[in-house]
Scaffold this active site. Sequence first.
Site, PDB file in Angstrom:
ATOM      1  CB  SER A 107      -0.933   0.021   1.230  1.00  0.00           C
ATOM      2  OG  SER A 107      -0.161   0.101   2.425  1.00  0.00           O
ATOM      3  CG  LEU A 109       6.674   5.864  -0.816  1.00  0.00           C
ATOM      4  CD1 LEU A 109       6.536   6.670  -2.100  1.00  0.00           C
ATOM      5  CD2 LEU A 109       7.512   6.622   0.208  1.00  0.00           C
ATOM      6  CB  SER A 239       9.240  11.108   8.263  1.00  0.00           C
ATOM      7  OG  SER A 239       8.353  12.206   8.431  1.00  0.00           O
ATOM      8  CE1 TYR A 252       5.859   7.703  10.873  1.00  0.00           C
ATOM      9  CE2 TYR A 252       6.390  10.043  10.851  1.00  0.00           C
ATOM     10  CZ  TYR A 252       6.241   8.843  10.183  1.00  0.00           C
ATOM     11  OH  TYR A 252       6.489   8.765   8.836  1.00  0.00           O
ATOM     12  CE  LYS A 256       9.352   6.907   9.718  1.00  0.00           C
ATOM     13  NZ  LYS A 256       9.738   5.773   8.829  1.00  0.00           N
TER      14      LYS A 256
END
Length: 370
Positions: A107, A109, A239, A252, A256
């Site tokens: 799904s 990217l 990200s 998150y 990252k």
Amino acid sequence: MVSAATRKWARMDPLNLAPSLPRAEGPLGPGDPGWLVRLCWAPKEHQTRTRRKSLLQARVMDFLTSTAILPLLFGCVGVFSLLKLLQWLRMKAYIRDAVVVITGATSGLGRECARVFYAAGAKLVLCGRNAKALEELTEELAASQATKVQTHRPCSVTFDLSDPGCIVGAATEILRCFGHVDVLINNAGVGYRGAIVDTSTDVDRRVMEINYFGPVALTKALLPSMVRRRQGHVVAISSIQGRIGIPFRSAYAASKHATQAFFDCLRAELEQCDIEVTVISPGYIHTNLSLNAVTASGSRYGVTDKTTAEGRSPVEVAQDVLAAVGKRKKDVVLAGLAPSLAVYLRALAPSLFFRLMAARARKEQKPKHC
């Protein structure tokens, strides 16, 4: 007849194109000497200026065309175009027939990366948790004909990155597909939305397991085969939140930030082994990342944020990923102007950045514990 005094005032202009008169000390009238001559020559002064300007332009063009400047300009453009063409051909050759592993390929990217790398002629190993979705993607790619290069039927390996016990077995299965790995794209990940004070450490660990420990474990499992061949390319899809901390994205952003640091270290350590490492930091992408994000309680967020809905198309980002890998770039930021400026603001004016983030936190949600 023009008097001798008036002729004395007249002079030729520097270009010898037309006569002109000196500027009068004051206003001239009918009773002043030279008034009639001045009146007659006024239109000619305007013509003189116009012709002088035209002559200057003509001389500039003669200079450009009569010297080596114009050929030199055309030569520079030609050399630049040739270099771009060679770079494009080199990029295509780097991807064609390369064994490319993509995690999170079912799904978002990851799916679009599978499509663009397949169209570029790569030998794909698609990884994900959903065996049925992987099989459907494999059949879709195998049935597509929209490419001018030779393509290869993809392989698929089903495993869960959040399960540390299955990583080594998955790496063995991946190597069994084509015998080696040229490019590993660590794309799989999970989003997070919630306040730090409401989030249990179990949720933090879950996000870190998928976004950080899983990719690190898979990379370590595949690295020995790359080092033995002295050839390989490790790609981490990080990200922009791996560069800056945004309120209510703590788990998150932390995962990252850790990803950015780990793969920066890996790049330095493996340079002597001829292993490439690329960290790609996209901004908001219009995918289901926020929809499937976990909340402070561990439940599904189930909402597409406005920033996500207005994000870039995953098709465009996948093309940028292909270009970054093909050009073997080390660090790439694929974010808009505002997030990119925020990265520099964090480094150059941290106090201002912190105030802006605090204002954003107040706008998004009022703290319940203050």
